[in-house]
Design a protein around this motif. Structure first.
Motif, short mmCIF file in Angstrom:
data_model
loop_
_atom_site.label_atom_id
_atom_site.label_comp_id
_atom_site.label_asym_id
_atom_site.label_seq_id
_atom_site.Cartn_x
_atom_site.Cartn_y
_atom_site.Cartn_z
N MET A 101 -6.27 -1.96 -4.37
CA MET A 101 -4.95 -1.38 -4.60
C MET A 101 -3.99 -2.24 -3.79
O MET A 101 -4.14 -2.35 -2.56
N ILE A 102 -3.02 -2.85 -4.46
CA ILE A 102 -2.15 -3.82 -3.79
C ILE A 102 -0.69 -3.40 -3.93
O ILE A 102 -0.21 -3.20 -5.04
N THR A 103 -0.01 -3.28 -2.80
CA THR A 103 1.39 -2.88 -2.79
C THR A 103 2.19 -3.92 -2.01
O THR A 103 2.31 -3.83 -0.80
N GLY A 104 2.66 -4.94 -2.70
CA GLY A 104 3.44 -5.99 -2.04
C GLY A 104 2.57 -7.09 -1.45
O GLY A 104 1.35 -7.00 -1.47
N PRO A 105 3.22 -8.17 -0.93
CA PRO A 105 2.47 -9.26 -0.30
C PRO A 105 1.99 -8.87 1.10
O PRO A 105 2.51 -7.93 1.69
N SER A 106 1.04 -9.63 1.63
CA SER A 106 0.45 -9.27 2.93
C SER A 106 1.48 -9.40 4.05
O SER A 106 2.47 -10.14 3.92
N THR B 9 4.22 4.38 -6.15
CA THR B 9 4.38 3.52 -4.98
C THR B 9 4.48 2.04 -5.34
O THR B 9 4.47 1.19 -4.45
N THR C 12 2.17 0.31 -6.87
CA THR C 12 0.86 -0.21 -6.47
C THR C 12 0.09 -0.76 -7.67
O THR C 12 -0.02 -0.08 -8.70
#
Lengths: 222, 476
Positions: free
Chosen positions: A191-196, A134, A136
């Motif tokens: 877990m970070i998937t892209g900017p907010s 993903t 992530t």
């Protein structure tokens, strides 16, 4: 009887009954010990395949991604900052490996150290790993990479080593168990998937909500 | 919030007549459905993952007592505290005790439906503590003095123009002539205002999408990053979670995460999935000094072992309401309590009582779309039927309904009479439709024909057509 024992008693009455001989407890503990992985959807056979997929997925989640060698990380950061007209000052934690990567002879960047108080424009962190499935990133708390750096600055630059890109989240749980011990965790795992982003106004997607407006991932080769 | 579900009919009529609301609901009908369909089609293993997710939750519910004990042990071992609350009142009291001890003036909040369920904001305000909602949608409705109308898009009933007016009305310290034409400028304004609140808050309260027993971890899933700031910046972090949020392991959580975001917003992953375990560690430079988990029962343990146990698998993705024709027509507020749509029609009677919310399981056409999109395979229509039965058994349904049902039941067990009755009604409807067109006026069902025409019946009843089909088949 305390609320706790009343609730537990009620649950036991409804499902399995009292577990006097710890039969259910033992089988549950075994499940936790084995922590079976279930279904892993994408079949990724090679490291190169995982890296390619990671980049594709991270970009489709609106992150920007660059790849470079260990000698060029500082330049990459500086060029990202220039591109967006940002000052060359960045906040980092105490991660000495990250600091070695972003420091350069030409003094391209001005670094300050510690958690963020909300006044930093750009932060640089190092990820524990990335899940290709993903796109992530996984970041863990601690003085090396404080959690506030992941959320308060408007721009978040994350260094990710090629070797730390794995096919699935499950591979990262293995890594965390190895690093912290089975059943142990750092205070925060992000877990970070892209900017907010937010779609709360008329279901229209807008990038940049309370977290960073930009997420830039630098994948370091070798 | 006061339960207004007994006024569902009136609420629904008001909602249908509300043009602004109808415009807003169009976004649910189009965007949510498309996005989910695309995400689901892109993942071949989606159905297998649904089965796995369902099995994981079933296993957890069968051993819920053991998993909760293990979760508690892990939280305590990491220096956190667990508080058990049987009722909403008890949970509110526990939050207040912690806030008073801090002592807290301002509390920032991540989005939490449990907080709505226990009416926390009103209670904190009564006790001179200011709750600040930080999710953009929650912030908007807090300004408007409203409650969420959707479990993942709380302000879905509000249009952009209304948000602009609310911001101008409440953010009076900002220049009056500022430009607020785009959703982006509204978002940036909220970001600026809430940033100060985040940094000043004494306590942060979040919900939990999961509690992981293996590691004593609470997990939240967000896109804005608001919940994450809520649980990182203040000195104290309180997690509000209901009992059934527990999952066994990190791997089990990952299986469910794969169906959660896809079913909810059509994303592969939400932007932030944040795992919190205990308070900050000795060498940490940020994070809260205290970590509290409030485990709320509030009627859930009574659902275990009953025909409503499956409802406890719900992961609050909202797919059921996004695909519900009734929700599309009337929106979330008409349901009159915290949880709207099909999941609310099943859950609300369990938590608030069928005597107060009995209209909700009746507000369904039983089209079955909710069950077909539910990532946890919850048989929502079947459970709504169970509630209808209970409502009937407890003599809660209106006398006219009961009389008609009894009459119908009398015919239903006497096939000869039943067919005779259908033939008469068929003839009657044919006459009313002018032998072929649609019906504009119908005795006993004027509620229907007042708003729309009813299609006239076919030439033959099903039984007549079937008999004819049999005769023709024999001939050939």
């Amino acid at each position: 009887m305390s609320t706790r024992s009343e609730i537990l008693k009620k649950i036991r009455g409804a499902v399995g009954g009292p577990d006097e001989k710890n039969v259910r407890r033992v089988s549950v503990e075994q499940h936790i010990k084995r922590h079976p992985a279930g279904t892993l959807p994408s079949k990724i056979s090679s490291k190169a395949g995982a890296i390619k997929l990671f980049i594709k997925r991270a970009k489709s989640a609106d992150a920007t991604v660059e790849q470079c060698g260990t000698a060029n990380v500082a330049e990459q950061v500086a060029s990202f900052l220039r591109e967006h007209n940002l000052p060359a000052t960045c906040r980092t934690g105490t991660d000495y490996k990250l600091k070695r990567l972003v420091s350069s002879k030409a003094n391209l960047l001005e670094l300050s150290e510690g958690p963020s108080d909300g006044n930093d424009i750009t932060a640089i962190s190092c990820a524990l790993g990335g899940a290709a499935e993903t796109g992530t990133l996984i970041l863990v708390s601690g003085p090396e990479n404080p959690t506030t750096l992941n959320f308060l600055p408007e721009n978040h630059i994350v260094i990710l080593h090629e070797k730390d890109i794995v096919p699935h989240q499950e591979d990262l749980w293995k890594k965390i168990r190895k690093k912290y011990g089975s059943g142990e965790m750092p205070r925060t795992v992000n877990m970070i998937t892209g900017p907010s982003r937010s779609a709360d106004i008329e279901q229209t997607l807008i990038l940049g909500a309370h977290g960073p407006l930009r997420l830039h991932i630098i994948i370091v080769k070798g | 919030m006061e339960i207004r579900s007994h006024k569902f009919r009136q609420n629904a009529a008001d909602a249908l007549a509300n043009e602004q609301l109808q415009n807003a609901l169009a976004h649910v009908r189009s965007k949510f459905i498309q996005k989910r369909a695309k995400a689901v089609n892109n993942l071949k293993a989606f159905d297998t993952l649904r089965d796995n997710a369902t099995a994981i939750k079933n296993h957890t519910l069968e051993n819920l007592d053991v998993y909760l004990e293990i979760f508690e042990e892990k939280v305590i071992a990491q220096g956190g505290q667990v508080h058990w609350a049987a009722t909403a009142q008890e949970a509110r009291g526990q939050v207040l005790d912690i806030c008073r001890r801090v002592p807290a003036k301002t509390v920032t909040k991540g989005k939490s439906m449990i907080s709505e369920e226990i009416e926390l904001n009103e209670f904190l305000e009564q006790n001179d503590i200011t709750p600040v909602e930080t999710d953009l949608g929650e912030y908007i409705i807090q300004l408007r003095g409203e409650h969420p109308s959707h479990i993942i898009a709380p302000a879905v009933h509000v249009n952009m123009d209304q948000v602009r007016d609310d911001f101008r009305k409440h953010h009076t310290h900002l220049p009056e002539d500022r430009v607020l034409e785009e959703p982006k400028s509204l978002l940036l304004e909220a970001r600026g205002i809430l940033r100060e609140r985040f940094l000043k808050a004494d306590v942060g309260i979040t919900g939990a999408n999961f509690l992981v027993a293996e590691t004593g971890t609470s997990v939240i899933v967000t896109n804005e990053g608001n919940g994450d700031l809520t649980q990182t910046l203040p000195r104290v972090h309180i997690v509000l979670a209901s009992l059934e949020k527990v999952v066994p392991t990190l791997e089990d959580m990952s299986q469910i995460l794969r169906v959660l975001a896809r079913s909810a917003t059509g994303q592969e992953m939400s932007v932030y999935t944040t795992l919190s375990s205990g308070p900050k560690r000795p060498d940490d430079v940020d994070g809260p000094e205290e970590f509290h988990v409030i485990l709320l029962d509030n009627g859930r343990s009574s659902m275990l072992g009953t025909e409503f146990q499956d409802m406890l698998r719900c992961i609050r993705c909202g797919a059921c309401m996004n695909h519900c024709p009734v929700y599309h027509a009337v929106g979330g507020h008409a349901y009159g309590w915290v949880y709207p749509g099909p999941m609310g029609a099943v859950l609300s009677p369990s938590l608030a009582g069928v005597d107060k919310t009995g209209h909700l399981p009746n507000a369904s056409t039983f089209c079955g779309r909710c069950e077909s999109v539910c990532p946890m395979h919850i048989p929502l229509p079947k459970m709504m039927r169970h509630w209808r039965e209970r409502e009937f058994e407890q003599h809660l349904s209106p006398p006219s309904n009961r009389r008609n049902l009894k009459l119908w039941a009398w015919f239903a067990v006497r096939p000869g009479w039943y067919r005779l009755m259908t033939r008469f009604s068929h003839l009657g409807l044919r006459i009313l439709s002018g032998w072929s067109g649609s019906i504009r006026w119908l005795p006993f069902a004027r509620g229907w024909t007042r708003h729309r025409n009813m299609p006239g019946p076919e030439r033959q009843t099903f039984m007549q057509a079937w008999q004819r089909h049999l005769v023709e088949r024999r001939k050939s």
